[in-house]
Design an enzyme around this catalytic site. Sequence first.
Site, PDB file in Angstrom:
ATOM      1  N   GLY A  30      25.677  49.516  48.861  1.00 54.84           N
ATOM      2  CA  GLY A  30      25.609  48.620  47.706  1.00 54.84           C
ATOM      3  C   GLY A  30      26.918  47.860  47.519  1.00 54.84           C
ATOM      4  N   ASP A  66      29.317  48.056  45.159  1.00 60.29           N
ATOM      5  CA  ASP A  66      30.508  48.868  44.882  1.00 60.29           C
ATOM      6  C   ASP A  66      30.830  49.794  46.047  1.00 60.29           C
ATOM      7  OD1 ASP A  66      30.229  47.630  42.469  1.00 60.29           O
ATOM      8  OD2 ASP A  66      30.135  49.458  41.261  1.00 60.29           O
ATOM      9  N   THR A  74      27.519  53.591  32.958  1.00 60.97           N
ATOM     10  CA  THR A  74      27.324  52.158  32.705  1.00 60.97           C
ATOM     11  C   THR A  74      27.354  51.802  31.220  1.00 60.97           C
ATOM     12  OG1 THR A  74      25.614  50.427  32.732  1.00 60.97           O
ATOM     13  CG2 THR A  74      24.839  52.678  32.975  1.00 60.97           C
ATOM     14  N   GLU A 109      25.325  49.953  29.934  1.00 61.60           N
ATOM     15  CA  GLU A 109      23.927  49.930  29.475  1.00 61.60           C
ATOM     16  C   GLU A 109      23.628  51.131  28.575  1.00 61.60           C
ATOM     17  OE1 GLU A 109      20.898  47.925  29.951  1.00 61.60           O
ATOM     18  OE2 GLU A 109      22.570  46.530  30.085  1.00 61.60           O
ATOM     19  N   TYR A 129      16.461  52.380  32.657  1.00 59.67           N
ATOM     20  CA  TYR A 129      17.694  52.524  33.434  1.00 59.67           C
ATOM     21  C   TYR A 129      18.793  53.166  32.573  1.00 59.67           C
ATOM     22  CZ  TYR A 129      22.104  51.038  35.625  1.00 59.67           C
ATOM     23  OH  TYR A 129      23.375  51.010  36.155  1.00 59.67           O
ATOM     24  N   LYS A 176      20.583  56.815  33.156  1.00 54.74           N
ATOM     25  CA  LYS A 176      22.034  56.890  33.361  1.00 54.74           C
ATOM     26  C   LYS A 176      22.706  57.763  32.292  1.00 54.74           C
ATOM     27  CE  LYS A 176      23.295  54.440  36.989  1.00 54.74           C
ATOM     28  NZ  LYS A 176      24.259  54.870  37.994  1.00 54.74           N
TER      29      LYS A 176
HETATM   30  P1  NAP Z   1      23.740  48.289  44.113  1.00 59.23           P
HETATM   31  O1  NAP Z   1      24.394  47.143  44.836  1.00 59.23           O
HETATM   32  O2  NAP Z   1      22.355  48.110  43.601  1.00 59.23           O
HETATM   33  O3  NAP Z   1      23.765  49.553  45.109  1.00 59.23           O
HETATM   34  C1  NAP Z   1      22.966  50.679  44.891  1.00 59.23           C
HETATM   35  C2  NAP Z   1      23.063  51.601  46.082  1.00 59.23           C
HETATM   36  O4  NAP Z   1      22.251  52.757  45.845  1.00 59.23           O
HETATM   37  C3  NAP Z   1      22.569  51.010  47.415  1.00 59.23           C
HETATM   38  O5  NAP Z   1      23.422  51.448  48.446  1.00 59.23           O
HETATM   39  C4  NAP Z   1      21.198  51.644  47.570  1.00 59.23           C
HETATM   40  O6  NAP Z   1      20.773  51.756  48.920  1.00 59.23           O
HETATM   41  C5  NAP Z   1      21.484  53.020  47.002  1.00 59.23           C
HETATM   42  N1  NAP Z   1      20.260  53.761  46.668  1.00 59.23           N
HETATM   43  C6  NAP Z   1      19.180  53.326  45.974  1.00 59.23           C
HETATM   44  N2  NAP Z   1      18.256  54.298  45.894  1.00 59.23           N
HETATM   45  C7  NAP Z   1      18.749  55.374  46.563  1.00 59.23           C
HETATM   46  C8  NAP Z   1      18.260  56.664  46.832  1.00 59.23           C
HETATM   47  N3  NAP Z   1      17.052  57.081  46.410  1.00 59.23           N
HETATM   48  N4  NAP Z   1      19.038  57.517  47.551  1.00 59.23           N
HETATM   49  C9  NAP Z   1      20.253  57.116  47.986  1.00 59.23           C
HETATM   50  N5  NAP Z   1      20.777  55.901  47.769  1.00 59.23           N
HETATM   51  C10 NAP Z   1      20.031  55.031  47.053  1.00 59.23           C
HETATM   52  O7  NAP Z   1      24.626  48.755  42.869  1.00 59.23           O
HETATM   53  P2  NAP Z   1      26.182  48.478  42.556  1.00 59.23           P
HETATM   54  O8  NAP Z   1      26.291  47.216  41.770  1.00 59.23           O
HETATM   55  O9  NAP Z   1      26.974  48.684  43.780  1.00 59.23           O
HETATM   56  O10 NAP Z   1      26.476  49.652  41.525  1.00 59.23           O
HETATM   57  C11 NAP Z   1      26.937  50.925  41.969  1.00 59.23           C
HETATM   58  C12 NAP Z   1      26.620  51.965  40.911  1.00 59.23           C
HETATM   59  O11 NAP Z   1      27.262  51.629  39.692  1.00 59.23           O
HETATM   60  C13 NAP Z   1      25.137  52.093  40.576  1.00 59.23           C
HETATM   61  O12 NAP Z   1      24.896  53.450  40.280  1.00 59.23           O
HETATM   62  C14 NAP Z   1      24.970  51.273  39.323  1.00 59.23           C
HETATM   63  O13 NAP Z   1      23.870  51.733  38.562  1.00 59.23           O
HETATM   64  C15 NAP Z   1      26.292  51.527  38.648  1.00 59.23           C
HETATM   65  N6  NAP Z   1      26.810  50.465  37.777  1.00 59.23           N
HETATM   66  C16 NAP Z   1      26.876  49.172  38.243  1.00 59.23           C
HETATM   67  C17 NAP Z   1      27.431  48.201  37.427  1.00 59.23           C
HETATM   68  C18 NAP Z   1      27.572  46.772  37.914  1.00 59.23           C
HETATM   69  O14 NAP Z   1      27.773  45.889  37.073  1.00 59.23           O
HETATM   70  N7  NAP Z   1      27.523  46.517  39.223  1.00 59.23           N
HETATM   71  C19 NAP Z   1      27.922  48.532  36.153  1.00 59.23           C
HETATM   72  C20 NAP Z   1      27.841  49.858  35.739  1.00 59.23           C
HETATM   73  C21 NAP Z   1      27.308  50.815  36.564  1.00 59.23           C
HETATM   74  P3  NAP Z   1      20.002  50.518  49.658  1.00 59.23           P
HETATM   75  O15 NAP Z   1      21.093  49.570  50.053  1.00 59.23           O
HETATM   76  O16 NAP Z   1      19.346  51.168  50.813  1.00 59.23           O
HETATM   77  O17 NAP Z   1      19.047  49.958  48.666  1.00 59.23           O
HETATM   78  O1  F7E Z   2      21.524  40.684  33.421  1.00 55.25           O
HETATM   79  C1  F7E Z   2      20.113  38.072  31.241  1.00 55.25           C
HETATM   80  C2  F7E Z   2      19.550  39.476  31.134  1.00 55.25           C
HETATM   81  O2  F7E Z   2      20.549  41.678  35.480  1.00 55.25           O
HETATM   82  C3  F7E Z   2      22.548  40.238  32.558  1.00 55.25           C
HETATM   83  C4  F7E Z   2      23.568  46.069  36.327  1.00 55.25           C
HETATM   84  O3  F7E Z   2      24.598  46.058  37.292  1.00 55.25           O
HETATM   85  O4  F7E Z   2      25.109  45.620  34.544  1.00 55.25           O
HETATM   86  C5  F7E Z   2      23.946  45.143  35.184  1.00 55.25           C
HETATM   87  O5  F7E Z   2      22.860  45.100  34.269  1.00 55.25           O
HETATM   88  C6  F7E Z   2      21.949  39.485  31.385  1.00 55.25           C
HETATM   89  C7  F7E Z   2      20.796  40.217  30.675  1.00 55.25           C
HETATM   90  O6  F7E Z   2      22.689  42.639  34.489  1.00 55.25           O
HETATM   91  C8  F7E Z   2      18.111  36.331  33.706  1.00 55.25           C
HETATM   92  O7  F7E Z   2      18.470  39.520  30.215  1.00 55.25           O
HETATM   93  C9  F7E Z   2      18.782  35.995  31.685  1.00 55.25           C
HETATM   94  O8  F7E Z   2      20.957  40.055  29.285  1.00 55.25           O
HETATM   95  O9  F7E Z   2      22.769  40.498  35.631  1.00 55.25           O
HETATM   96  P1  F7E Z   2      21.847  41.352  34.862  1.00 55.25           P
HETATM   97  P2  F7E Z   2      22.492  43.801  33.406  1.00 55.25           P
HETATM   98  O10 F7E Z   2      21.085  43.948  32.993  1.00 55.25           O
HETATM   99  O11 F7E Z   2      23.511  43.585  32.352  1.00 55.25           O
HETATM  100  C10 F7E Z   2      25.007  46.934  33.986  1.00 55.25           C
HETATM  101  C11 F7E Z   2      26.333  47.293  33.400  1.00 55.25           C
HETATM  102  C12 F7E Z   2      24.476  47.928  34.953  1.00 55.25           C
HETATM  103  O12 F7E Z   2      24.811  49.099  34.908  1.00 55.25           O
HETATM  104  C13 F7E Z   2      23.355  47.493  35.816  1.00 55.25           C
HETATM  105  O13 F7E Z   2      23.228  48.332  36.954  1.00 55.25           O
HETATM  106  O14 F7E Z   2      21.388  38.270  31.862  1.00 55.25           O
HETATM  107  N1  F7E Z   2      19.293  37.183  32.074  1.00 55.25           N
HETATM  108  N2  F7E Z   2      18.056  35.451  32.658  1.00 55.25           N
HETATM  109  C14 F7E Z   2      18.894  37.415  33.317  1.00 55.25           C
HETATM  110  N3  F7E Z   2      19.149  38.461  34.147  1.00 55.25           N
HETATM  111  C15 F7E Z   2      18.612  38.417  35.385  1.00 55.25           C
HETATM  112  N4  F7E Z   2      18.867  39.429  36.230  1.00 55.25           N
HETATM  113  N5  F7E Z   2      17.814  37.376  35.798  1.00 55.25           N
HETATM  114  C16 F7E Z   2      17.521  36.305  34.996  1.00 55.25           C
HETATM  115  O15 F7E Z   2      16.825  35.384  35.381  1.00 55.25           O
END
Ligand code: NAP
Ligand code: F7E
Length: 322
Positions: free
Chosen positions: A12, A14, A126, A128, A150, A154
Amino acid sequence: MNKHALITGITGQDGAYLSQLLLGKGYRVHGILARRSSDTLWRLRKLGIADEVELIDGDLTDLSSLIRALQTSKADEVYNLGAQSFVGSSWQQPLLTAQVDGVGALNVLEAVRIVNPAARFYQASTSEMFGLIQAEMQDESTPFYPRSPYGVAKLMAHWATVNYRESFGLHASSGILFNHESPLRGIEFVTRKVTDAVARIKLGLQQELRLGNIDSKRDWGFAGDYVEAMWLMTQQAEADDYVIATGRTTTVREMCRIAFEHVGLSMEDALVIDPAFVRPAEVDVLLGNPAKAKAKLGWTPRTSLEQLITGMVDADLRRLQR
Ligand code: NAP
Ligand code: F7E
């Protein structure tokens, strides 16, 4: 002696940046590879590290595979980044999300407890979890109120992390990370959807951009900055929980405007509001207070939203032109 790290979610966004950081520090980096029929190694390849990480077949829903991965990797540090991370999909796949994001974290904690309770554990929590916010600026003491399957899953993983720290003395930390983005962000998330669309519109490959709720506000940072905070947490003498954020919140609308203006286009000419992208329940606003991380970890974000979004547009333009 090199330290060994095990990363779930290594493919992914991160996982790729964290691998790069740890390899740079001399770690041997092992990652769980959940088998998929299509190519998931593109991010590791993009950073030029696909051949430097050691991949182990496994899945967060399969405890035995996690136990084997802990044994094989001899991990000193375990980073649980794997998840079904798209909030929008969690209403369509609530049970899968609960199994992977909630029970999956518990599986990793159990594997650590069984194989090597001295290993240090990081949980990808997160913002969230704050959902319907209970304080204008959210910090480690703000009550949680998740608004999606979600967020609920979490929250279970977060409390399991705290509980394993308090019950079994595991060095288990929870990073409550606010949204963080990069050119490696999945295309379904709003920043990358916008930067990809802006690049396509600029190149004449697309006409419009369809979005849902553009009034919601997020505290957006750069993923490369945020993985440093994960590593800093596992280096502390005591495990703890930390909010990681920039302390600035911006509407989706404004973020979008930054992207369009960067290439000299008008957002109003291309943006279409489409109810199909509106969620059953929304997190209207998120704004994190990273004061504890600054004071205790010495962590601060280094990338502004403008640098982040314009850099993502430029990366998408380069990719599409190739
Ligand atoms: P991401 O790009 O969606 O990566 C998710 C990873 O999890 C991918 O490597 C995916 O594998 C793997 N995965 C999914 N299902 C799995 C399973 N059943 N068993 C093992 N691995 C699995 O997410 P990210 O943005 O890097 O975020 C990393 C973590 O931080 C996640 O837990 C996310 O919920 C959390 N988080 C993200 C944000 C953000 O803004 N990015 C903020 C707060 C928390 P595949 O590549 O095979 O699908
Ligand atoms: O949406 C609005 C949507 O999907 C951000 C994940 O990494 O951060 C992420 O979750 C905002 C929301 O991120 C569209 O409704 C409008 O208000 O980019 P997002 P998220 O839902 O904040 C948290 C911290 C995590 O932990 C999660 O894993 O944007 N929005 N129009 C839209 N969002 C999407 N995706 N697509 C639209 O067309």
